[in-house]
Design an enzyme around this catalytic site. Structure first.
Site, PDB file in Angstrom:
ATOM      1  CG  HIS A  56       2.363   0.806   1.600  1.00 18.28           C
ATOM      2  ND1 HIS A  56       2.924   1.940   2.109  1.00 18.28           N
ATOM      3  CD2 HIS A  56       3.195  -0.192   1.966  1.00 18.28           C
ATOM      4  CE1 HIS A  56       4.038   1.632   2.754  1.00 18.28           C
ATOM      5  NE2 HIS A  56       4.218   0.351   2.666  1.00 18.28           N
ATOM      6  CG  ASP A  62      -0.053   3.288   3.996  1.00 18.29           C
ATOM      7  OD1 ASP A  62       0.557   4.273   4.456  1.00 18.29           O
ATOM      8  OD2 ASP A  62      -0.495   3.278   2.830  1.00 18.29           O
TER       9      ASP A  62
END
Ligand code: UDP
Length: 477
Positions: free
Chosen positions: A18, A115
Site C-alpha cells: 500500500h 487506502d
C-alpha cells in the site's frame, strides 16, 4: 481556483503493497498536477528497505512525508492474529496519532485520500470538514468483488469456497469460489468481519481512485459506474482510474552498482527468469525445495529473491517490509554451488523494477501482488503466476485467462505444492519457448496501453484532472 494550490493528505496503512503506490500517487499528483501533498505513512517497524524507499521520495518539492509509528496492539491481539485483523486494529488504535498529526499540518490539507485500510480515518475527514477519497491499490475487478461482498454476505449461505458455481458480480466477470479474496474463504474468522467493515468504509467514500486504466478493465469499470446494482453500492460516487501507478524505470547510479544488476549485465538478452514473491510472500520448506530443483533442472538462468520458510501463512512476515535475516541454509544442499554459473540468489529484498527492466530478463515468477503485476506489464515481462494471499488468485486468473500474458501451474498454489517437473517445464516454456514469445507480443500491447493511459491527455491523466476539478467543486460548495 487555479491560483490556489490543492493540498492533499494521503494516508497509507502499514505494508509495502500500500505504501509504494501511495508514495507514487503522491509523487504523480505533485509533479504532473502541481498539487501539494503530505503523505502520512503509518509504519509498523523501520527496516532498511523502508528507509530507502522513504528517502527516495524525500527530496521531491511540495511532497512531505510524515512517518507515524503504528499503535502498539501486541497486548490486545494474540500473535497468530490474521494480518488483515492486525492492520485494522492497528489503524483504529492509531487514529488519535493521525488526528494530532493532521491538526498540526500547516497549511491544513483540503482533501484526504486513504487506502482501503485507512477508512477508519473518514471520521477525521468529517471532523476537519474535508472530502475523503479511497485509493484502491488493486484492480477494478477486485474493487467490484470487494464492495459486492456486502451483498454476497447476505445472499450466500455457508462457506464461499464450498460452492460449485462462480459468484456473479453484476456487469463483471464472475469470480470462482477458489479465487475469492483471502478473508472470504473462512467466514467464521474474525478477519472476515473486518473485511466487511473495510468494504463498508469504501462505500462511504466521496469517490474511488483505482490503480487501473480504462483499456485494461473496460467492462468492470463500466459496471462500477453504470450497473445499477453495483454502482448503487458505492452510492453512485465517481470512479477515477489513476493507473498504472507504479515505479517507472529510471536508471539510478546506486542501483547500477547493485551486485544483481552487475550480474544481469553479463547475461544474454531475455535469458533470465526473475523469481520473487513480493514484500511478504513466504513458501514452505517443501515448496522452496521443489522450486529450487525446478529452477536447477530447467537449466535456465535465474534471479531468485529467497526468504526463510514460515509455512503457508504470510501473516507474520507481511509487516516486516521485506526484511528477513539469516543465511540461506533452507535451500537444498549444494544448490548454491551447483547453480553458481546460472543463478543469482538475493536474500530478502531486490531492486525489482531495475531487474524487470534489465534487457537480460525474459520472465517473472510472481505471487501476483498488484504492484508486481503492474511493474511486469510496464516492463513487458510475461509471467508464471504463483498466487499466495489477498486478492492474488483473482489477479492470477485475470492474467492467465483474460489478458493471456501469463501461465499457471496446474495445481492451486495456495492449496498444493507445485512439483519440480512442472516448474521446470513452465520456466523453459516462458523463457525459451513459443508460448513465451506469444505472451510477449500481447504484453507489448498492454505496455503501450499503459503508457498511453498515463501520458498527457491519456485516460488516467484526464481522470486525475477530473478528480482534482471535482475536489475543488466539493471544497467550494
Ligand atoms: N519489491 C521490491 N523488492 C523485493 C520485493 C518486492 O522492490 O524484493 C517491491 C515490488 O517492486 C512492489 C512491492 O515491493 O512494488 C510489492 O508489492 P506487491 O503488490 O507486488 O506485493 P505485496 O508485497 O503487497 O504482497
Amino acid at each position: 481556483m487555479a491560483s490556489k494550490q490543492l493540498h492533499v493528505a494521503l494516508l497509507a496503512s502499514p505494508g509495502m503493497g500500500h505504501l509504494v503506490p501511495i508514495l507514487l500517487l503522491g509523487h504523480n499528483l505533485v509533479t504532473h498536477h502541481n498539487l501539494r501533498v503530505t503523505i502520512l505513512a503509518v509504519t509498523a517497524t523501520t527496516t532498511h528497505s523502508l528507509t530507502q524507499l522513504l528517502t527516495s521520495f524525500a527530496t521531491t518539492t511540495n511532497l512531505s512525508i510524515i512517518q507515524i509509528p503504528v499503535a502498539d496492539v501486541s497486548s490486545v491481539l494474540p500473535s497468530d492474529t490474521k494480518v488483515i485483523t492486525q492492520i485494522c486494529v492497528m489503524m483504529r488504535e492509531t487514529i488519535p496519532a493521525i488526528r494530532t498529526t493532521l491538526s498540526l499540518i500547516n497549511p491544513r490539507p483540503l482533501v484526504l485520500i486513504g487506502d482501503i485500510f485507512s477508512t477508519e480515518s473518514w471520521q477525521l475527514a468529517e471532523e476537519f470538514g474535508i472530502p475523503k477519497y479511497v485509493f484502491v491499490t488493486g484492480s477494478a475487478w477486485f474493487t467490484a468483488l470487494f464492495v459486492y461482498s456486502l451483498v454476497l454476505d447476505k445472499k450466500v449461505v455457508g462457506q464461499y469456497v464450498d460452492k460449485k458455481e462462480p459468484f456473479e458480480i453484476p456487469g463483471c466477470k464472475p469470480v470462482r469460489p477458489e479465487d475469492v479474496v483471502d478473508p472470504m474463504p473462512n467466514r467464521n474468522d474474525e478477519a472476515y468481519k473486518y473485511y466487511l467493515d473495510l468494504a463498508i468504509g469504501v462505500t462511504l467514500a466521496d469517490g474511488l481512485l483505482i490503480n487501473t486504466w480504462e483499456d485494461l478493465e473496460p467492462q468492470t469499470l463500466d459496471a462500477l459506474r453504470n450497473n445499477e446494482s453495483l454502482s448503487a453500492l458505492v452510492k453512485h460516487k465517481p470512479v477515477y482510474t489513476v493507473g498504472p501507478v507504479c515505479k517507472r524505470y529510471e536508471p539510478e547510479p546506486d542501483m547500477l552498482q547493485h551486485e544483481v544488476v552487475k550480474w544481469l549485465d553479463e547475461q544474454p538478452d531475455g535469458s533470465v527468469v526473475y523469481v520473487s514473491f513480493g514484500s511478504g510472500g513466504v513458501l514452505s520448506v517443501e515448496e522452496i525445495h521443489e522450486l529450487a530443483w525446478g529452477l536447477e533442472m530447467s537449466g535456465q538462468r535465474f534471479v531468485w529473491v529467497v526468504r526463510p520458510p514460515v509455512g503457508h501463512d504470510p501473516d507474520s512476515s507481511f509487516l516486516k517490509y521485506g526484511q528477513f535475516d539469516g543465511p540461506c541454509d533452507y535451500l537444498p544442499q549444494g544448490f548454491l554451488s551447483r547453480t553458481e554459473k546460472v543463478g543469482f540468489v538475493v536474500p530478502s529484498w531486490a531492486p525489482q523494477v531495475e531487474i524487470l527492466n534489465h534487457a537480460s530478463v525474459g520472465g517473472f515468477v510472481t505471487h501476483c501482488g498488484w504492484n508486481s503485476v503492474l511493474e511486469s506489464i510496464t516492463s513487458c515481462i510475461p509471467m508464471i503466476v504463483w498466487p499466495l494471499y489477498a486478492e492474488q488468485r483473482m489477479n492470477a486468473t485475470m492474467l492467465t485467462e483474460e489478458l493471456k500474458v501469463a501461465v499457471r501451474p496446474e495445481v492451486l498454489t495456495t492449496k498444493k505444492v507445485v512439483g519440480r517437473e512442472e516448474i521446470m517445464r513452465l520456466v523453459v516454456d516462458l523463457v525459451s519457448g513459443e508460448r513465451g514469445k506469444a505472451m510477449q507480443m500481447k504484453m507489448n500491447r498492454l505496455k503501450e496501453g499503459a503508457k498511453k493511459a498515463i501520458s498527457e491527455n491519456g485516460s488516467s491523466y484526464i481522470s486525475v484532472c477530473k478528480f482534482i476539478e471535482d475536489c475543488w467543486y466539493r471544497i467550494i460548495s
